[in-house]
Scaffold this active site. Sequence first.
Site, PDB file in Angstrom:
ATOM      1  NE  ARG A   1     -18.954 -46.428  19.031  1.00 24.43           N
ATOM      2  CZ  ARG A   1     -19.073 -47.358  19.706  1.00 24.43           C
ATOM      3  NH1 ARG A   1     -20.051 -47.531  20.641  1.00 24.43           N
ATOM      4  NH2 ARG A   1     -18.517 -48.356  19.438  1.00 24.43           N
TER       5      ARG A   1
ATOM      6  CB  VAL B   1     -18.589 -32.855  16.674  1.00 20.19           C
ATOM      7  CG1 VAL B   1     -18.180 -34.115  16.657  1.00 20.19           C
ATOM      8  CG2 VAL B   1     -20.043 -32.614  17.176  1.00 20.19           C
ATOM      9  N   GLY B   2     -18.260 -29.702  18.552  1.00 21.13           N
ATOM     10  CA  GLY B   2     -18.965 -28.413  18.280  1.00 21.13           C
ATOM     11  C   GLY B   2     -17.853 -27.638  17.813  1.00 21.13           C
ATOM     12  CD  GLU B   3     -15.389 -25.324  21.504  1.00 18.23           C
ATOM     13  OE1 GLU B   3     -15.066 -24.138  21.794  1.00 18.23           O
ATOM     14  OE2 GLU B   3     -15.214 -26.237  21.960  1.00 18.23           O
TER      15      GLU B   3
ATOM     16  CG  ASN C   1     -27.974 -38.319  15.043  1.00 20.72           C
ATOM     17  OD1 ASN C   1     -27.669 -38.272  13.829  1.00 20.72           O
ATOM     18  ND2 ASN C   1     -29.060 -38.115  15.613  1.00 20.72           N
TER      19      ASN C   1
END
Lengths: 329, 750, 145
Positions: B641, B715-717, B644
């Site tokens: 999900r 989601v950073g990588e 933002n």
Amino acid sequence: MRPFAYVKPADVAEAVQAVATEPGAKFLGGGTNLVDLMREGIERPHTVVDVTGLPLDEVHELPGGGLRIGALVRNSVLAAHPRVRTSYPVLSQAILAGASAQLRNMATVGGNLLQRTRCPYFYDLAAACNKREPGAGCDAIGGFTRSHAILGVSDSCIATHPSDMCVALAALDAVVEVRSVRGTRRIPLVDFHVLPGDTPHVETTLAADELITAVELPPSPAPSRYRKVRDRASYAFALVSVAAALEVRDGTVAAVRLALGGVAPKPWRAREAERLLLGGPATEEAFRQAADAELAPATARPGNAFKSGLARATITATLRELIIEGEAA
Amino acid sequence: MTTTDIRAPEKYVGRPVDRLDGPAKTTGEARYAAEHHYPDLAYAALVHATIARGRITAMDTAAARAVPGVIEILTHENAPAMKPAPKVSLLDISTMASGTSVNYLATDEVHWNGQPVAVVVAETSEVARHAAALVRPAYQELPAVVDFAAEEPNAAPQKSSMLAETSADKGDAHAALATAQASVDLRFTTPPHNHNALEPHATIAVWDGDRLTVHEGTQNFGWLRKHLAKRFGVPERNIRVVSPFVGGGFGGKGMVWAGTLLAVLAARATGRPVRLALTRAGVNHTVGGRTASTQRVALGADADGRLTALIHTSVSRTGRIGGTPEQITSASRHLYAAPNIHLRQHLVQLDLLANTSMRAPGESIGTFALESAMDELAWELGMDPIELRMRNEPERNPVDGKRFARRLLREAYAVGAERFGWRERDPRPGAMRDGRWLVGMGVASAYHPSWKLPASVTVRLSADGGVEVRCAMHEIGVGAATVQAQIAADELGVPLEAVRVRYDDSDLPLGAMAGGSMQTASVAESLLAACRKLKQSALALARRAADSPLRGRRLDELEARDGGLHHGASGETYAEILARAGRDHLEAAIKSGALGMVGMLRERRRWVKAACGAQFCEVRVDPDTGEVRVSRWLGVFDVGRVINVKTTASQLRGGIVMGIGLALTEETQVDPRTGRIMNAGLAEYHVPVHADIPHIDVHCLDEPDPTMPLGLVGVGEVSITGVGAAVANAVRHATGKRIVDLPITIDKLL
Amino acid sequence: MRVNGTDEKLDVEPWVSLLDALRERLGVTGPKKGCDQGACGACTVLADGVRINACLALAVQYADKEITTIEGVTPHPLQEAFVRHDGFQCGYCTSGQICSAIGMLNEAEDPAALTDAEIRERMSGNLCRCGAYNGIVEAIKEVAR
């Protein structure tokens, strides 16, 4: 950086007087190279003579069609000058291909001529560099040579001259005017920078007390353009660049100027290629052969051996683009 | 970015909420580590070793000391002692905090070219730097092993840990490869990289007796505080780390490196607040980067493109004085349903600065090799590369049969192919043109494991309806406070404006490190629990009152909205509940503990959790010069999900941009003769500039991961993975050339 | 020197850069130090409306100039546009990006006519390691039109 005395002369006479009496003095223009080198501890002047206030910041048209460019004209101003854009597109394009907008807003024409190499072994005080310290040796040879020269090199130094603008000026037969207490002197741009030989710390024919006051351009040549190839799309030094002007009549090369950047310790006027091209057919095959002849004396290292092929491809492409441009016009 | 799911308008989760720190960052008000003022602040500068290995035989500081404004010069001859770095133990992972094992200024040994050997403290930064240049160490040089390519044949097997397995065997991959109807066997190399976050590392250290305040941009409050406590022999509670903004990290600010320690040491030695802001070169010489690697990927398949063998082996490096081995073959454990798999990782130890995590360590370069090889196999088979991947999409985790918590890779490719116009791709190499430019299109899979760690969070509800979330988090550009405020607002049913997130100080309850794409999910889990606890407290308070409409209700029946708890039309606000009870606030705290860690590991034994995606790249290649320009990009991601839409899209784009750098321009040049980094600056280390980056289309499938809090996955990588291969595959399509050595520079295409 | 509309009396040594003079002596910390060598653009400020890299400028050379930093341009429509289009992540390059964009729009003959590619080329002196380039270009386009 090492502390220094700061002098801001009111006129040119005062400026050249200031350095004449102070052997450790350096002229400061836009600062984009000198301030960096001073901070790195590579340049360590005792006195800095700030010339940016001198009235050398105008571009004048010369009788007969040339241009006189004050040494303190900022790179961005010169690139945007209407006469430069229309008559000397190669110069405008070369300037805009260099550095960033911010740096071009600061850098002066005179300073651009005196840019020092970006060789990483020159920049790193931990490395041996004959340019920085005569006789110390050259760590670039045997090291990373991607940015290094293949033409005009010596066993002492393989560093390139980093300027884009100077490559265009070399193709344009520009003349550099310099002043000292001894008077005024005019030096063709192609003779302004010198090859390293065994004295790579000597980079120009400028005496220590001479101030660049202007660069003069003869009337504009045939259509011209600048092509720069680098490791990213913008804001990087050239791997190879080409400044070219070409006039073709009935399929034959009537006039040609060719200069190379990124491949030599100085802006490299490709006289041999010009000689072969002039009067010959304006074909890609001829362009390639001329490029090969120019690059035949190249001395490559494992890290920059690709530059001969890249230079040939870039020369050929640039001349082809000029023909297409000429046909369109 | 678009998502496939439109949410109820009253909820904040899922909406493109502007960053709460936007005004501070766009007006210059945001203060970074080096920008805090103290009266009497002194400035420090480092002296770096210029040899790779040896001993300091003399340290001439006379000229430096003579510079007016110099306060102190610390060397191994006079520096106060620091305790050595603790031994690494998985029982306390904060022991991994030390960037290197070197006890700076307590030894005359030099372990890498660039190691700090002295610190100058002065009244101004200019004096400090000038004097540092005048310090003259003398060395006795010792033989050093610094050439990765030369040492690679001597690599030793990399040990597995409970956090990362380094090998796998299933069936007999070598035999299957030998008899495969189609096969590829490729050797790849990737160079070292440096994070080069725009903010160079900086520390301000202030001692007050045995209490220490440290301003620093950190990705790990907890480790930094604990490590400093150990090194300087003070209780952890005496140390306060303040870190409101981190000017980029990407892994480079996750460990404790020399600059931090030496700033604290210099402050202790001089009795002054000390600022040590590293130069750009100083960052490169003292903060580790990504390892170089060589990799082999060999794939065998039947004529229909079903994999029969997958071999992926790697060699990477650490420093002799520390470093983090990378999980280079990690994606090969998960991506393809090959019946025979052989995975091995090897390491060499060099006399270089320790390597460290950099955005998707292991996976970013591992997927370059694996996904390039898959593409080459598609060429070999004459098959569409998406189709080849679809034929090998596994139902269960290939190496061990574990279930996937969720996996939408098929959907990602289907959506992506449609959006990107994959059908228009002429499969022949060099067949597509735009004027003189050769056009190529390539795809690759993105894959990155999802983790979460225990985190502590406190939520406080005030009588005026305001909510304060307290949790030390790392604002490295991820919108940490913004997304947690969205979650808290939804959970408690209050307007976003009513939520204040305090996150900038280690005195707050500690969240999770900003690393491994873990921070958001880890904190969210505890925040959800804290909000629930808080609502329960509010409900309990309400139920005590005979006249409360909530009397007799259970929390599960209620809806948090309009600033309170409601059941249909009846309900009341938190303000009403608190006012009636005469309370000015309610507070709920969730504390992380060792049990949480055990739970996480147990969960990982059950599920394979990951973010994944499909990367679509279009390049233009100049046929004369070999210049490559990325002209279009689409990434379709399964990241659970989306909290933002705006910040998620930005973070995903950011990974792709860094991946384009990895593919085309980035390489840390370590001189194999000296171990010296020769491009320790931003002019010569080429990170992508504006002109390198086209519009990047990002699409999230937005389906919750049932095993993660709120269904969210970090989601950073994930978005840097697969990028190198997608570019290489597009170049292959445009030119017919398979480039196996990163970066894909002009010389390799001429 | 005039900094952000205020006359500042600065007594600095000639070797102090404009960037350090602003950040260390005047406490104007909006302009950032990312490389200190003219290679990143984080220190971009406006000198008489022209964008420059303050790290390569000696403060003494700019004694008679009007220096404008991010603090001095506030409020500016670009700032809101950067927030709306998420033209930053960590924020460290942002002051420089915005000042550079203002200078860039001053330089352009017809800002509204700039293509994406032209904006990208003209903004290439400002690195963003977080990779917020798309948002930055969108923000600039919105304000230019």
